[in-house]
Write a protein that holds these residues in place. Structure first.
Motif, PDB file in Angstrom:
ATOM      1  N   ILE A   1       1.054  -1.326   0.119  1.00  0.00           N
ATOM      2  CA  ILE A   1       0.024  -0.163  -0.332  1.00  0.00           C
ATOM      3  C   ILE A   1       0.890   1.393   0.024  1.00  0.00           C
ATOM      4  O   ILE A   1       0.475   2.745  -0.596  1.00  0.00           O
ATOM      5  CB  ILE A   1      -0.526  -0.135   1.079  1.00  0.00           C
ATOM      6  N   GLU A   2       1.978   1.137   0.606  1.00  0.00           N
ATOM      7  CA  GLU A   2       3.003   2.618   1.142  1.00  0.00           C
ATOM      8  C   GLU A   2       3.344   2.886  -0.070  1.00  0.00           C
ATOM      9  O   GLU A   2       3.801   3.802  -1.065  1.00  0.00           O
ATOM     10  CB  GLU A   2       3.337   2.500   2.440  1.00  0.00           C
ATOM     11  N   LYS A   3       3.854   2.023  -1.071  1.00  0.00           N
ATOM     12  CA  LYS A   3       4.638   1.533  -1.775  1.00  0.00           C
ATOM     13  C   LYS A   3       3.749   0.091  -3.341  1.00  0.00           C
ATOM     14  O   LYS A   3       4.553  -0.396  -3.481  1.00  0.00           O
ATOM     15  CB  LYS A   3       6.324   1.266  -1.881  1.00  0.00           C
ATOM     16  N   PRO A   4       3.389   0.980  -4.388  1.00  0.00           N
ATOM     17  CA  PRO A   4       2.348   0.111  -5.124  1.00  0.00           C
ATOM     18  C   PRO A   4       2.996  -0.478  -6.500  1.00  0.00           C
ATOM     19  O   PRO A   4       3.170  -1.222  -6.354  1.00  0.00           O
ATOM     20  CB  PRO A   4       1.196   0.662  -5.955  1.00  0.00           C
ATOM     21  N   LYS A   5       4.702   0.369  -6.206  1.00  0.00           N
ATOM     22  CA  LYS A   5       5.599  -0.250  -7.629  1.00  0.00           C
ATOM     23  C   LYS A   5       6.035  -1.961  -7.019  1.00  0.00           C
ATOM     24  O   LYS A   5       6.310  -2.463  -7.609  1.00  0.00           O
ATOM     25  CB  LYS A   5       6.690   0.500  -7.451  1.00  0.00           C
ATOM     26  N   ILE A   6       5.648  -1.959  -5.512  1.00  0.00           N
ATOM     27  CA  ILE A   6       6.110  -3.700  -4.746  1.00  0.00           C
ATOM     28  C   ILE A   6       5.520  -4.468  -5.157  1.00  0.00           C
ATOM     29  O   ILE A   6       5.848  -5.755  -5.480  1.00  0.00           O
ATOM     30  CB  ILE A   6       6.846  -3.605  -3.268  1.00  0.00           C
ATOM     31  N   ALA A   7       4.386  -4.395  -5.237  1.00  0.00           N
ATOM     32  CA  ALA A   7       3.198  -4.698  -5.567  1.00  0.00           C
ATOM     33  C   ALA A   7       3.082  -5.430  -7.241  1.00  0.00           C
ATOM     34  O   ALA A   7       3.474  -6.790  -6.653  1.00  0.00           O
ATOM     35  CB  ALA A   7       1.779  -4.607  -4.862  1.00  0.00           C
ATOM     36  N   ILE A   8       3.165  -3.852  -7.843  1.00  0.00           N
ATOM     37  CA  ILE A   8       3.698  -4.635  -9.008  1.00  0.00           C
ATOM     38  C   ILE A   8       4.950  -5.699  -8.878  1.00  0.00           C
ATOM     39  O   ILE A   8       4.853  -6.740  -9.980  1.00  0.00           O
ATOM     40  CB  ILE A   8       3.937  -3.689  -9.643  1.00  0.00           C
ATOM     41  N   GLY A   9       5.802  -5.384  -8.766  1.00  0.00           N
ATOM     42  CA  GLY A   9       6.727  -6.110  -8.346  1.00  0.00           C
ATOM     43  C   GLY A   9       6.807  -7.567  -8.192  1.00  0.00           C
ATOM     44  O   GLY A   9       6.964  -8.963  -9.172  1.00  0.00           O
ATOM     45  N   GLY A  10       5.671  -8.183  -7.342  1.00  0.00           N
ATOM     46  CA  GLY A  10       5.213  -9.121  -7.088  1.00  0.00           C
ATOM     47  C   GLY A  10       4.253  -9.741  -7.820  1.00  0.00           C
ATOM     48  O   GLY A  10       4.800 -11.658  -8.172  1.00  0.00           O
ATOM     49  N   VAL A  11       4.316  -9.129  -8.456  1.00  0.00           N
ATOM     50  CA  VAL A  11       2.770 -10.309 -10.020  1.00  0.00           C
ATOM     51  C   VAL A  11       3.778 -10.178 -11.014  1.00  0.00           C
ATOM     52  O   VAL A  11       4.058 -10.900 -11.328  1.00  0.00           O
ATOM     53  CB  VAL A  11       1.769  -8.870 -10.257  1.00  0.00           C
ATOM     54  N   VAL A  12       4.869  -9.147 -11.412  1.00  0.00           N
ATOM     55  CA  VAL A  12       5.896 -10.056 -12.598  1.00  0.00           C
ATOM     56  C   VAL A  12       6.652 -11.258 -12.056  1.00  0.00           C
ATOM     57  O   VAL A  12       6.876 -12.159 -12.558  1.00  0.00           O
ATOM     58  CB  VAL A  12       6.707  -8.720 -12.839  1.00  0.00           C
ATOM     59  N   ARG A  13       6.608 -10.969 -10.624  1.00  0.00           N
ATOM     60  CA  ARG A  13       7.529 -12.287  -9.710  1.00  0.00           C
ATOM     61  C   ARG A  13       6.478 -13.347  -9.995  1.00  0.00           C
ATOM     62  O   ARG A  13       7.036 -15.139 -10.497  1.00  0.00           O
ATOM     63  CB  ARG A  13       7.980 -12.061  -7.903  1.00  0.00           C
ATOM     64  N   ILE A  14       5.671 -13.487 -10.063  1.00  0.00           N
ATOM     65  CA  ILE A  14       4.516 -14.017 -10.505  1.00  0.00           C
ATOM     66  C   ILE A  14       4.025 -14.798 -11.750  1.00  0.00           C
ATOM     67  O   ILE A  14       4.262 -16.452 -11.750  1.00  0.00           O
ATOM     68  CB  ILE A  14       2.517 -13.886  -9.610  1.00  0.00           C
ATOM     69  N   ILE A  15       4.253 -14.061 -12.587  1.00  0.00           N
ATOM     70  CA  ILE A  15       4.601 -14.253 -14.400  1.00  0.00           C
ATOM     71  C   ILE A  15       5.725 -15.013 -14.628  1.00  0.00           C
ATOM     72  O   ILE A  15       5.634 -16.236 -14.930  1.00  0.00           O
ATOM     73  CB  ILE A  15       4.145 -13.634 -15.121  1.00  0.00           C
ATOM     74  N   ASN A  16       6.673 -14.477 -13.813  1.00  0.00           N
ATOM     75  CA  ASN A  16       8.057 -14.672 -13.691  1.00  0.00           C
ATOM     76  C   ASN A  16       8.378 -16.588 -13.844  1.00  0.00           C
ATOM     77  O   ASN A  16       8.101 -16.853 -14.842  1.00  0.00           O
ATOM     78  CB  ASN A  16       8.779 -14.545 -12.994  1.00  0.00           C
ATOM     79  N   SER A  17       7.448 -17.276 -13.187  1.00  0.00           N
ATOM     80  CA  SER A  17       7.946 -18.570 -12.976  1.00  0.00           C
ATOM     81  C   SER A  17       6.825 -19.459 -13.399  1.00  0.00           C
ATOM     82  O   SER A  17       6.200 -21.029 -13.479  1.00  0.00           O
ATOM     83  CB  SER A  17       7.991 -18.670 -11.340  1.00  0.00           C
ATOM     84  N   THR A  18       5.590 -18.977 -13.402  1.00  0.00           N
ATOM     85  CA  THR A  18       4.182 -19.505 -13.908  1.00  0.00           C
ATOM     86  C   THR A  18       4.713 -20.551 -14.774  1.00  0.00           C
ATOM     87  O   THR A  18       4.278 -21.113 -15.854  1.00  0.00           O
ATOM     88  CB  THR A  18       3.075 -18.976 -14.143  1.00  0.00           C
TER      89      THR A  18
END
Length: 425
Positions: free
Chosen positions: A222-239
């Motif tokens: 919530i404080e840093k939405p870019k970190i949430a985006i990074g989490g989504v990218v990490r999901i896609i990375n290995s999916t």
């Protein structure tokens, strides 16, 4: 005083304990990965459906995602060694129960919970060490240090974890191979807990404060939405790549006559290429291309393209082991483009690297839930082609998301390049 001294932070090279930690990670992940390339086809040959096998891996992935999240915040709260010991013990318990009471009697009802329990193991062990690496590594070599971790991780899980079964299955069988995994994990685990010492970040306070620290991985999104985006990218990375062993070897076997041994050799060679470039690509990222553009173009766009190339290569060349091996090599290379993601996300929150890494680790774990869930949901209606296009599409979405992942320095540079003063005259 911070548990990691300034002297350690400013060293030119990597501490010897970190090198041994990489070795421990590699050995541990060999044991964790010995069944990944063949377990799904094996279970289906012994009576399970593709959907049941996907459910088994999805349950494993759900627990793995939870453990991946807590690995980061627990490492900051308890220290890496305690978290690594917990991961080692839980993995051993889950593995023994899975073999004895699930796999040997082919009891699906027991397989589900015991394999899921094992999912707590490697994230707590390996990702807590990764958090330790992000704190101990100087900023100028952070991507390289993280690249070494992922080289060790994938080297154990996918390279040795593929070639060793291909060689040993005819000699000791599938159950014997699973028992050998216990030896690998025990050796790697003991090395890891001996060499990793100290805290990563001093934590004080009462129970309420510690609970706040555990939830910091969620609040930081919530404080840093870019970190949430990074989490989504990490999901896609290995999916996409993580889903391949669930259904693709069955497709190659039934449609084009590939054997399990051939698939394991292709899969292993793909990860040999990945390790070989796991230092080259991050070095290029650190020195020239930049973290964000490396992830966007080499990692995201490259993996999307190679997913489709892997799908259509057998249609063009039939049962051609070497053609598919070459495709696997290029897939392994472009996958290295995602390595700087951990460095990028942790740099967005330099004072809360553990919390930021908790989101990255959670994304890595979630991919092991989402990948089999997609396979189980769509394989019946859309077939192999449809599922592969879904994964390729996700990789292309990942490239689009990276547009929004600029570091503050990059944003300032862009603003200065387009300032009114520079536009005049």
């Amino acid at each position: 005083m911070n548990a990691i001294s300034k002297r350690e932070q400013n060293t030119k090279g990597l501490p010897s304990a970190m090198i041994w930690g990489y070795i421990a990670t590699l050995i541990f992940m060999v044991g964790d990965g010995l069944e990944h390339g063949w377990l799904s086809p094996y279970l289906i040959e012994h009576g399970l459906t593709v959907q049941q096998s996907s459910t088994l891996f999805a349950a494993y992935g759900a627990i793995l995602a939870i453990a991946s999240y807590f690995s980061g915040v627990l490492t900051e709260a308890w220290g890496p060694r305690k978290v690594m010991i917990a991961g080692l013990v839980i993995w051993l318990v889950g593995q023994i129960l899975f073999i004895e009471y699930g796999l040997k009697p082919h009891n699906y009802a027991v397989m589900l919970p015991t394999y899921a329990i094992r999912g707590f193991g490697y994230p707590l062990f390996c990702y807590s060490f990764l958090v330790w690496v992000t704190y101990r590594s100087p900023e100028r070599i952070l991507a390289t240090a993280i690249g070494l971790f992922w080289a060790a991780w994938s080297g154990g899980l996918y390279v040795v974890g593929s070639y060793f079964p291909a060689y040993m299955i005819p000699k000791i069988g599938y159950i014997g191979l699973m028992w050998s995994a216990v030896v690998w994990v025990l050796i790697g685990g003991l090395i890891g807990v001996v060499v990793v010492k100290g805290q990563v970040h001093e934590r004080e306070g009462n129970g309420k404060e510690k609970l706040k620290n555990l939830l910091s991985g969620l609040t930081i999104c919530i404080e840093k939405p870019k970190i949430a985006i990074g989490g989504v990218v990490r999901i896609i990375n290995s999916t996409g790549v993580g889903a391949l062993p669930i259904f693709f070897p069955l497709y190659l076997s039934s449609e084009y006559g590939y054997s399990t041994e051939e698939w394991l050799q292709i899969w292993g060679t793909m990860w040999v290429a990945n390790i070989s470039f796991n230092l080259v690509i991050p070095y290029i990222s650190d020195k020239w291309l930049g973290w964000r553009k490396t992830i966007m173009w080499i990692g995201s766009f490259g993996c999307g393209v190679m997913t489709l190339v892997m799908l259509y290569t057998p249609q063009m060349f039939g049962h051609n082991f070497w053609a598919l091996t070459v495709v696997g090599i290029f897939f392994g290379i472009v996958l290295c483009g995602y390595v700087p993601l951990s460095a990028l996300v942790s740099s967005l929150a330099p004072e809360k690297k553990g919390s930021a890494m908790a989101i990255v680790s959670f994304g890595a774990g979630m991919s092991y839930f989402i990948a089999p869930a997609i396979v189980g949901t769509f394989i019946g209606s859309m077939g192999v082609h449809g599922v592969m296009w879904i994964f390729a599409g996700l990789y292309f979405v990942s490239a689009i998301l990276m547009i929004f992942m600029k570091l503050p320095g990059e944003e300032k540079q862009n603003k200065s390049n387009y300032s009114p003063e520079k536009q005049v005259g």
